[in-house]
Design a protein around this motif. Sequence first.
Motif, short mmCIF file in Angstrom:
data_model
loop_
_atom_site.label_atom_id
_atom_site.label_comp_id
_atom_site.label_asym_id
_atom_site.label_seq_id
_atom_site.Cartn_x
_atom_site.Cartn_y
_atom_site.Cartn_z
N LEU A 153 0.83 -1.21 0.00
CA LEU A 153 0.00 0.00 0.00
C LEU A 153 0.86 1.25 0.00
CD1 LEU A 153 -2.62 1.61 0.29
CD2 LEU A 153 -2.56 1.12 2.75
N LEU A 154 1.90 1.28 0.83
CA LEU A 154 2.77 2.45 0.90
C LEU A 154 3.50 2.66 -0.43
CD1 LEU A 154 4.18 1.95 4.50
CD2 LEU A 154 2.51 3.65 3.76
N ARG A 155 3.91 1.57 -1.06
CA ARG A 155 4.55 1.69 -2.37
C ARG A 155 3.55 2.19 -3.42
NH1 ARG A 155 7.33 -4.20 -1.91
NH2 ARG A 155 9.20 -3.65 -0.69
N ALA A 156 2.31 1.69 -3.34
CA ALA A 156 1.27 2.10 -4.29
C ALA A 156 0.96 3.59 -4.15
CB ALA A 156 0.01 1.27 -4.07
N MET A 157 1.03 4.12 -2.94
CA MET A 157 0.78 5.55 -2.74
C MET A 157 1.75 6.40 -3.56
SD MET A 157 -1.79 6.32 -0.73
CE MET A 157 -1.39 7.97 -0.12
N HIS A 158 2.99 5.95 -3.65
CA HIS A 158 4.00 6.69 -4.43
C HIS A 158 3.77 6.55 -5.93
CE1 HIS A 158 6.28 7.71 -0.86
NE2 HIS A 158 6.36 6.44 -0.52
N ASN B 254 -3.21 14.69 -4.60
CA ASN B 254 -3.93 15.45 -3.58
C ASN B 254 -4.70 14.50 -2.66
OD1 ASN B 254 -4.79 17.79 -2.25
ND2 ASN B 254 -6.67 17.89 -3.47
N VAL B 255 -3.96 13.57 -2.07
CA VAL B 255 -4.55 12.57 -1.18
C VAL B 255 -3.68 12.42 0.07
CG1 VAL B 255 -5.65 11.24 -3.01
CG2 VAL B 255 -3.32 10.67 -2.33
N GLU B 256 -4.29 11.92 1.11
CA GLU B 256 -3.53 11.57 2.32
C GLU B 256 -3.97 10.19 2.79
OE1 GLU B 256 -4.65 13.83 5.93
OE2 GLU B 256 -6.02 14.93 4.60
N LEU B 257 -3.06 9.49 3.44
CA LEU B 257 -3.30 8.14 3.93
C LEU B 257 -3.14 8.09 5.43
CD1 LEU B 257 -3.61 5.01 3.54
CD2 LEU B 257 -1.11 4.93 3.26
N GLU B 258 -4.13 7.51 6.11
CA GLU B 258 -4.03 7.25 7.54
C GLU B 258 -4.10 5.75 7.77
OE1 GLU B 258 -5.81 11.34 9.54
OE2 GLU B 258 -7.07 9.54 9.51
N LEU B 259 -3.25 5.26 8.68
CA LEU B 259 -3.21 3.84 8.99
C LEU B 259 -3.47 3.64 10.47
CD1 LEU B 259 -0.48 4.53 6.96
CD2 LEU B 259 -0.82 2.07 6.63
N ALA B 260 -4.54 2.90 10.78
CA ALA B 260 -4.92 2.64 12.17
C ALA B 260 -4.62 1.19 12.50
CB ALA B 260 -6.41 2.93 12.38
N ARG C 153 7.30 7.31 5.84
CA ARG C 153 7.57 8.71 6.18
C ARG C 153 7.12 9.61 5.04
NH1 ARG C 153 13.00 7.22 8.55
NH2 ARG C 153 12.65 7.10 10.78
N GLY C 154 6.37 10.62 5.38
CA GLY C 154 5.90 11.58 4.37
C GLY C 154 4.81 12.44 4.97
N GLU C 155 4.66 13.64 4.42
CA GLU C 155 3.70 14.58 5.00
C GLU C 155 2.26 14.16 4.78
OE1 GLU C 155 3.33 17.75 1.31
OE2 GLU C 155 4.61 18.24 3.02
N ASN C 156 2.02 13.26 3.82
CA ASN C 156 0.65 12.84 3.54
C ASN C 156 0.33 11.45 4.09
OD1 ASN C 156 2.30 11.48 1.73
ND2 ASN C 156 0.74 11.42 0.12
N ILE C 157 1.20 10.91 4.96
CA ILE C 157 0.99 9.58 5.55
C ILE C 157 1.08 9.70 7.08
CG2 ILE C 157 1.84 7.22 5.74
CD1 ILE C 157 2.95 7.52 2.90
#
Length: 400
Positions: free
Chosen positions: A229-234, A240-246, A263-267
Amino acid sequence: MKILSVTAQKPNSTGSGVYLTELMKEFEKLGHKQAIVAGISMGEEISLPFEASVYPVQFMSKDLPFPVCGMSDEMPYTSTRYKDMTREMVFQFKSIFLRELKRAMDEFCPDLIFCHHLYLLTAIVREAFPEKKIYGFCHNTDLRQMQSHPLGREFIKSQIKKLDGIYVLREEQIELVEEIYEAERKKISVVGMGYNADVFFDQKKRVSGKRKKILFAGKITQKKGVVSLLRAMHLMKEKNVELELAGGSGNAKEYQEILSLGRGENITFLGKLNQMQMADAYNQSDIFVLPSFYEGIPLTVIEAMACGNRVVMTDLPGVQKWINQNIENPNIDYVKMPKMYSIDEPDQEALPKFEEELAKVLDRAVGSDRIKATDLSRVSWRGVAQKVLGGCKNDEFKTN
């Protein structure tokens, strides 16, 4: 009627724990007296939102000097993997659970016993109390344990097939239960999944025009697809999206590696959330993503849809069929599973293509504002509880 629920794990901490707790809530509403035998860590307490007699088995104690045993190799708390248990550990496990079980039998005198997971503890209960009505729940991780390593396999098989009945979440598990445990088909019943509609509903909090928010909930592990998932985000074209992981993780090294990758401002990593916090997280998100490589019926997907999320998830075996049979207008986009190396391990060479496809499906979901009205009326814990108790009364199990 007096009902005893049994689990080797901490209740409330995993999907199967939520399943157990929600069923117990419904049994109470139906007027039944209850008790529970469960594994916890020394110094912890079993806290339940209803009245029940509690028989805790304390791990990390003098008699049981190792962490709680987990049905998954990565639990959201420090745990012992069954495949790492020695003969002495198995003896200690059996002895201390039997001590509390016998105390529950003497003091509570249950009419029915429900054991969660078709695994070691359920087999111990069946062998120790042959005169009792005992039913087992398959939560999928038990099948994975039986297929992954030989600990107690023949003993477990010999006792599971002697259960008075077996409950599975979906039809595809029937053949696996028959094959792995040599259980009779007439003993197996499909009861499905429920969700808590009092907590998980659309609160209409979303604001149009803002950055789209994607939410993941579950154990922060590779087997849940978090690394992919983190690789797919890149790889996503939509930025213009952000990801939260609970969620939490029992593997500290793997968790730190995932934190570094994310690590990143949108994660943002939210940590472990309770049910009310999860409901808020769903309602503040637009898309829920579950790129897991192995699941039963993922409760988080049902909760997310109840809260108005569009869902992106892997096309897990049997799950799409169950959802289409039980949920009207499900807002789900599926991603084809990668080639699998084992039951819950993807072929590493297949992951780049899987991650590219996951990114494309997420891009489509972000760009779509159309949300169908999902009907979850047929998915309730009351319905599951009634199927379970109805099966016990009839003692004649059906597969539909």
